[in-house]
Design a protein around this motif. Sequence first.
Motif, PDB file in Angstrom:
ATOM      1  N   VAL A  30       0.842  -1.204   0.000  1.00 43.06           N
ATOM      2  CA  VAL A  30       0.000   0.000   0.000  1.00 43.06           C
ATOM      3  C   VAL A  30       0.876   1.253   0.000  1.00 43.06           C
ATOM      4  O   VAL A  30       0.587   2.226  -0.695  1.00 43.06           O
ATOM      5  N   VAL A  31       1.956   1.249   0.761  1.00 39.32           N
ATOM      6  CA  VAL A  31       2.891   2.379   0.768  1.00 39.32           C
ATOM      7  C   VAL A  31       3.526   2.541  -0.607  1.00 39.32           C
ATOM      8  O   VAL A  31       3.632   3.656  -1.131  1.00 39.32           O
ATOM      9  N   MET A  32       3.922   1.447  -1.213  1.00 39.18           N
ATOM     10  CA  MET A  32       4.718   1.496  -2.443  1.00 39.18           C
ATOM     11  C   MET A  32       3.883   1.614  -3.720  1.00 39.18           C
ATOM     12  O   MET A  32       4.425   1.818  -4.795  1.00 39.18           O
ATOM     13  N   ARG A  33       2.563   1.533  -3.621  1.00 44.43           N
ATOM     14  CA  ARG A  33       1.712   1.456  -4.817  1.00 44.43           C
ATOM     15  C   ARG A  33       1.861   2.653  -5.754  1.00 44.43           C
ATOM     16  O   ARG A  33       1.657   2.517  -6.958  1.00 44.43           O
ATOM     17  N   LEU A  34       2.210   3.825  -5.242  1.00 41.47           N
ATOM     18  CA  LEU A  34       2.340   5.016  -6.081  1.00 41.47           C
ATOM     19  C   LEU A  34       3.793   5.455  -6.255  1.00 41.47           C
ATOM     20  O   LEU A  34       4.061   6.554  -6.727  1.00 41.47           O
ATOM     21  N   ILE A  35       4.718   4.585  -5.875  1.00 40.95           N
ATOM     22  CA  ILE A  35       6.151   4.900  -5.969  1.00 40.95           C
ATOM     23  C   ILE A  35       6.771   4.011  -7.038  1.00 40.95           C
ATOM     24  O   ILE A  35       6.632   2.792  -7.000  1.00 40.95           O
ATOM     25  N   GLY A  36       7.438   4.643  -7.992  1.00 42.38           N
ATOM     26  CA  GLY A  36       8.063   3.879  -9.070  1.00 42.38           C
ATOM     27  C   GLY A  36       7.041   3.037  -9.798  1.00 42.38           C
ATOM     28  O   GLY A  36       5.972   3.513 -10.178  1.00 42.38           O
ATOM     29  N   ASP A  37       7.339   1.756  -9.950  1.00 48.88           N
ATOM     30  CA  ASP A  37       6.387   0.854 -10.616  1.00 48.88           C
ATOM     31  C   ASP A  37       5.516   0.116  -9.611  1.00 48.88           C
ATOM     32  O   ASP A  37       4.805  -0.807  -9.969  1.00 48.88           O
ATOM     33  N   SER A  93      10.887  15.028  -1.577  1.00 51.40           N
ATOM     34  CA  SER A  93      10.051  13.826  -1.619  1.00 51.40           C
ATOM     35  C   SER A  93       9.948  13.239  -0.222  1.00 51.40           C
ATOM     36  O   SER A  93      10.725  13.594   0.675  1.00 51.40           O
ATOM     37  N   TRP A  94       8.996  12.329  -0.058  1.00 50.91           N
ATOM     38  CA  TRP A  94       8.773  11.704   1.239  1.00 50.91           C
ATOM     39  C   TRP A  94       8.145  10.336   1.048  1.00 50.91           C
ATOM     40  O   TRP A  94       7.536  10.051   0.036  1.00 50.91           O
ATOM     41  N   ARG A  95       8.328   9.509   2.087  1.00 48.53           N
ATOM     42  CA  ARG A  95       7.700   8.180   2.153  1.00 48.53           C
ATOM     43  C   ARG A  95       7.576   7.827   3.627  1.00 48.53           C
ATOM     44  O   ARG A  95       8.578   7.706   4.322  1.00 48.53           O
ATOM     45  N   LEU A  96       6.346   7.692   4.081  1.00 44.56           N
ATOM     46  CA  LEU A  96       6.102   7.340   5.475  1.00 44.56           C
ATOM     47  C   LEU A  96       5.348   6.024   5.560  1.00 44.56           C
ATOM     48  O   LEU A  96       4.573   5.682   4.662  1.00 44.56           O
ATOM     49  N   GLY A  97       5.569   5.320   6.646  1.00 42.66           N
ATOM     50  CA  GLY A  97       4.819   4.107   6.903  1.00 42.66           C
ATOM     51  C   GLY A  97       3.345   4.420   7.121  1.00 42.66           C
ATOM     52  O   GLY A  97       2.992   5.509   7.584  1.00 42.66           O
ATOM     53  N   ARG A  98       2.492   3.463   6.796  1.00 40.35           N
ATOM     54  CA  ARG A  98       1.044   3.672   6.888  1.00 40.35           C
ATOM     55  C   ARG A  98       0.580   4.101   8.273  1.00 40.35           C
ATOM     56  O   ARG A  98      -0.372   4.866   8.404  1.00 40.35           O
ATOM     57  N   ALA A  99       1.231   3.614   9.317  1.00 39.69           N
ATOM     58  CA  ALA A  99       0.845   3.969  10.684  1.00 39.69           C
ATOM     59  C   ALA A  99       0.983   5.467  10.954  1.00 39.69           C
ATOM     60  O   ALA A  99       0.413   5.974  11.918  1.00 39.69           O
ATOM     61  N   TYR A 100       1.711   6.160  10.082  1.00 38.76           N
ATOM     62  CA  TYR A 100       1.992   7.578  10.296  1.00 38.76           C
ATOM     63  C   TYR A 100       1.234   8.484   9.330  1.00 38.76           C
ATOM     64  O   TYR A 100       1.442   9.691   9.309  1.00 38.76           O
ATOM     65  N   TRP A 101       0.369   7.912   8.531  1.00 38.43           N
ATOM     66  CA  TRP A 101      -0.418   8.694   7.577  1.00 38.43           C
ATOM     67  C   TRP A 101      -1.541   9.431   8.297  1.00 38.43           C
ATOM     68  O   TRP A 101      -2.037   8.994   9.325  1.00 38.43           O
ATOM     69  N   GLY A 102      -1.955  10.545   7.710  1.00 38.52           N
ATOM     70  CA  GLY A 102      -3.131  11.264   8.186  1.00 38.52           C
ATOM     71  C   GLY A 102      -2.934  12.019   9.491  1.00 38.52           C
ATOM     72  O   GLY A 102      -3.897  12.445  10.106  1.00 38.52           O
ATOM     73  N   GLN A 103      -1.704  12.214   9.900  1.00 37.67           N
ATOM     74  CA  GLN A 103      -1.411  12.900  11.162  1.00 37.67           C
ATOM     75  C   GLN A 103      -0.605  14.178  10.958  1.00 37.67           C
ATOM     76  O   GLN A 103      -0.144  14.784  11.927  1.00 37.67           O
ATOM     77  N   GLU A 156      10.112   6.889 -17.185  1.00 39.06           N
ATOM     78  CA  GLU A 156      10.469   5.493 -16.977  1.00 39.06           C
ATOM     79  C   GLU A 156       9.251   4.580 -16.956  1.00 39.06           C
ATOM     80  O   GLU A 156       9.271   3.482 -17.505  1.00 39.06           O
ATOM     81  N   PHE A 157       8.146   5.040 -16.344  1.00 37.86           N
ATOM     82  CA  PHE A 157       7.005   4.163 -16.118  1.00 37.86           C
ATOM     83  C   PHE A 157       5.775   4.516 -16.957  1.00 37.86           C
ATOM     84  O   PHE A 157       4.843   3.736 -17.026  1.00 37.86           O
TER      85      PHE A 157
END
Length: 172
Positions: A30-37, A93-103, A156-157
Amino acid sequence: MTEIHTPRLVLRRWTDDDLVPMAEINADPVVMRLIGDGTVLDLEQTAEAIERWEEEWDEEGFGLFAVELLASGELAGCVGLTVPDFLGEVAVSWRLGRAYWGQGYASEAAHAALEFALEDRGLDRVLAVVRVGDAASQSVLDKLGMELDREMEDPEFGYPIRVHAIDLTQYS
């Protein structure tokens, strides 16, 4: 050592203790779905990524920070500056774990990284790339005051992306 403190976060360079929690974030589809491929990364791939990010720090004087929660010391993910090959300019850019979303952590960390770029590193302009349909990242860009610079396909994608920009005169 470059370290930035915000009200709830510490943005810092990477340590060996960050590998496993960052690998767990990178292994979440779920975290990676919009990153790269959209491919998840394993422990070894995460170690290689952190090594690249640290090399960028050594070569460029900026890179991706580890994002740590001030209250608990937990690794929430990463945020920082990089130069995507297809843009040739610095992007936040950023990438956070799902537990940290929406805060509000992504906005808080990205704001600190943007301030670091424009004020500490003396950059005149910073970009950000968002995949079309990524409403959460678009919201972060709106909070940062970044404006649409152009729309294009990811070279690339092949999916549609929006490139946003802010310069020193627009930053507040």
